[in-house]
Design a protein around this motif. Structure first.
Motif, short mmCIF file in Angstrom:
data_model
loop_
_atom_site.label_atom_id
_atom_site.label_comp_id
_atom_site.label_asym_id
_atom_site.label_seq_id
_atom_site.Cartn_x
_atom_site.Cartn_y
_atom_site.Cartn_z
N THR A 125 38.41 -38.07 -35.55
CA THR A 125 38.42 -36.62 -35.44
C THR A 125 37.62 -36.22 -34.21
O THR A 125 36.62 -36.85 -33.88
N HIS A 126 38.08 -35.16 -33.54
CA HIS A 126 37.49 -34.77 -32.27
C HIS A 126 37.04 -33.31 -32.24
O HIS A 126 36.74 -32.76 -31.18
N SER A 127 37.01 -32.70 -33.41
CA SER A 127 36.57 -31.31 -33.52
C SER A 127 36.26 -31.02 -34.97
O SER A 127 36.65 -31.78 -35.87
N ILE A 128 35.59 -29.90 -35.22
CA ILE A 128 35.30 -29.52 -36.59
C ILE A 128 36.58 -29.23 -37.35
O ILE A 128 36.71 -29.58 -38.53
N SER A 129 37.55 -28.61 -36.71
CA SER A 129 38.80 -28.31 -37.41
C SER A 129 39.50 -29.59 -37.84
O SER A 129 40.02 -29.69 -38.96
N GLN A 130 39.52 -30.60 -36.97
CA GLN A 130 40.13 -31.88 -37.34
C GLN A 130 39.32 -32.58 -38.43
O GLN A 130 39.90 -33.17 -39.34
N ALA A 131 38.01 -32.50 -38.34
CA ALA A 131 37.16 -33.11 -39.37
C ALA A 131 37.40 -32.45 -40.72
O ALA A 131 37.44 -33.13 -41.76
N ARG A 132 37.57 -31.14 -40.73
CA ARG A 132 37.82 -30.42 -41.98
C ARG A 132 39.18 -30.80 -42.56
O ARG A 132 39.31 -31.05 -43.76
N GLU A 133 40.19 -30.84 -41.71
CA GLU A 133 41.54 -31.18 -42.18
C GLU A 133 41.58 -32.60 -42.75
O GLU A 133 42.28 -32.87 -43.73
N ALA A 134 40.79 -33.51 -42.16
CA ALA A 134 40.80 -34.90 -42.61
C ALA A 134 40.27 -35.06 -44.03
O ALA A 134 40.62 -36.02 -44.73
N GLN A 135 39.45 -34.12 -44.48
CA GLN A 135 38.87 -34.24 -45.82
C GLN A 135 39.92 -34.11 -46.91
O GLN A 135 39.68 -34.51 -48.06
N ASP A 136 41.06 -33.56 -46.59
CA ASP A 136 42.14 -33.40 -47.58
C ASP A 136 43.10 -34.59 -47.56
O ASP A 136 44.09 -34.58 -48.31
N GLU A 137 42.82 -35.58 -46.71
CA GLU A 137 43.71 -36.73 -46.61
C GLU A 137 43.12 -37.94 -47.33
O GLU A 137 41.93 -37.98 -47.65
N ASP A 138 43.95 -38.92 -47.57
CA ASP A 138 43.54 -40.10 -48.34
C ASP A 138 42.88 -41.12 -47.42
O ASP A 138 43.42 -42.18 -47.12
N ILE A 139 41.66 -40.77 -46.98
CA ILE A 139 40.91 -41.63 -46.07
C ILE A 139 39.59 -42.02 -46.71
O ILE A 139 39.15 -41.42 -47.69
N ASP A 140 38.95 -43.03 -46.12
CA ASP A 140 37.67 -43.52 -46.63
C ASP A 140 36.50 -43.19 -45.72
O ASP A 140 35.34 -43.29 -46.14
N TYR A 141 36.78 -42.84 -44.47
CA TYR A 141 35.73 -42.42 -43.55
C TYR A 141 36.37 -41.72 -42.36
O TYR A 141 37.58 -41.83 -42.14
N THR A 142 35.56 -41.00 -41.60
CA THR A 142 36.03 -40.41 -40.34
C THR A 142 35.14 -40.88 -39.20
O THR A 142 33.95 -41.15 -39.38
N GLY A 143 35.75 -40.95 -38.02
CA GLY A 143 34.99 -41.09 -36.79
C GLY A 143 34.91 -39.71 -36.16
O GLY A 143 35.90 -38.98 -36.16
N PHE A 144 33.73 -39.31 -35.68
CA PHE A 144 33.57 -37.99 -35.09
C PHE A 144 33.03 -38.13 -33.68
O PHE A 144 31.95 -38.66 -33.46
N GLY A 145 33.81 -37.63 -32.70
CA GLY A 145 33.37 -37.72 -31.32
C GLY A 145 34.54 -37.56 -30.36
O GLY A 145 35.60 -37.09 -30.77
N PRO A 146 34.38 -37.94 -29.11
CA PRO A 146 33.21 -38.62 -28.56
C PRO A 146 32.04 -37.68 -28.31
O PRO A 146 32.24 -36.56 -27.85
N LEU A 147 30.85 -38.14 -28.62
CA LEU A 147 29.67 -37.32 -28.37
C LEU A 147 29.37 -37.23 -26.88
O LEU A 147 28.99 -36.18 -26.38
N PHE A 148 29.54 -38.34 -26.18
CA PHE A 148 29.31 -38.42 -24.74
C PHE A 148 30.62 -38.84 -24.07
O PHE A 148 31.52 -39.38 -24.72
N ALA A 149 30.71 -38.61 -22.77
CA ALA A 149 31.85 -39.12 -22.01
C ALA A 149 31.83 -40.64 -22.09
O ALA A 149 30.78 -41.27 -22.01
N THR A 150 33.00 -41.23 -22.26
CA THR A 150 33.09 -42.67 -22.39
C THR A 150 34.38 -43.19 -21.77
O THR A 150 35.44 -42.58 -21.93
N PRO A 151 34.32 -44.32 -21.06
CA PRO A 151 35.53 -44.89 -20.48
C PRO A 151 36.52 -45.39 -21.52
O PRO A 151 37.70 -45.58 -21.23
N THR A 152 36.06 -45.58 -22.76
CA THR A 152 36.97 -46.00 -23.82
C THR A 152 38.00 -44.92 -24.11
O THR A 152 39.16 -45.20 -24.41
N LYS A 153 37.57 -43.64 -24.03
CA LYS A 153 38.46 -42.49 -24.26
C LYS A 153 38.31 -41.51 -23.10
O LYS A 153 37.77 -40.41 -23.26
N PRO A 154 38.80 -41.87 -21.90
CA PRO A 154 38.54 -41.03 -20.73
C PRO A 154 39.21 -39.66 -20.77
O PRO A 154 38.78 -38.74 -20.07
#
Length: 224
Positions: A125-154
């Motif tokens: 998830t990359h925003s609060i809206s995405q994080a909120r929407e994910a709570q209604d899905e059949d998942i076990d955890y969320t990733g939230f970010g990127p907090l900092f700029a990163t070459p992994t997700k440019p």
């Protein structure tokens, strides 16, 4: 054999490892060649990491299958779980512990149908809206970010620190903050409200990954 009991016990074991985890490592072929992934996984699990993801962009399915098999053989006896980035069908085929999907990958419903009920499934998830929407899905955890700029997700704009607390308050599952996190900025991330983190290059590009993992875990546990 009572199949339902077996499945629930397996899911409970995996969920317990995830719940207790503070540090999540991604074995990323963008930083580590496939021939060194097993060596890296062993070093990090010795350093205390218990949640791993294999991110093997560009590798063919059979290479991912064989690499994941070797990692599972090394990590599972140490009480760790291994998830595959994307590839939920392959994760089910090789009995990996689960998979992780992004916003642009297959839906959570599709991934869950491929994985089955006892596997771990995470979502980026990359925003609060995405994080909120994910709570209604059949998942076990969320990733939230990127907090900092990163070459992994440019292509992703950093979300910064302002929404970390809210992302945790609305969550019904563990939240792992991700993106540019390293040992030197980890205290800042925790002060902003993070409880669990994903570290990629900060572990993979160090001279001593085991020692780096140990040092990061001490910070996460408030021991330094």
């Amino acid at each position: 054999m009572n199949t339902d009991f077996s499945l629930s016990t397996l899911r409970a074991r995996r969920a317990a490892i995830l719940e207790e985890a503070r540090l999540y490592a991604i074995l990323d072929t963008g930083y580590v060649p496939p021939t060194r992934l097993l060596e890296m996984g062993k070093a990090l699990v010795e350093g205390g990491v218990r949640v791993f993801q294999l991110r093997a962009k560009g590798l063919d399915r059979e290479t991912i299958r064989s690499t994941a098999g070797l990692l599972l053989s090394a990590l599972r006896p140490r009480g760790a779980i291994l998830l595959l980035n994307d590839h939920p069908a392959l994760a089910a085929e090789i009995d990996a512990d689960g998979a992780h999907v992004g916003q642009d990958d297959e839906s959570v419903a599709e991934a869950r149908s491929l994985l089955g009920p006892d596997a771990i499934l995470g979502k980026s998830t990359h925003s609060i809206s995405q994080a909120r929407e994910a709570q209604d899905e059949d998942i076990d955890y969320t990733g939230f970010g990127p907090l900092f700029a990163t070459p992994t997700k440019p292509d992703y704009i950093p979300v910064g620190f302002n929404d970390i607390q809210e992302a945790h308050e609305l969550a019904r599952v563990p939240v792992f903050c991700i993106g540019g996190i390293k040992r030197h900025n980890l205290p800042m991330v925790l002060k902003a409200g993070a409880k669990r983190v994903v570290i990629v290059s900060g572990l993979l590009q160090t001279a001593d990954p085991r020692a780096e993992a140990e040092a990061c875990l001490k910070i996460l546990r408030g021991e330094t």
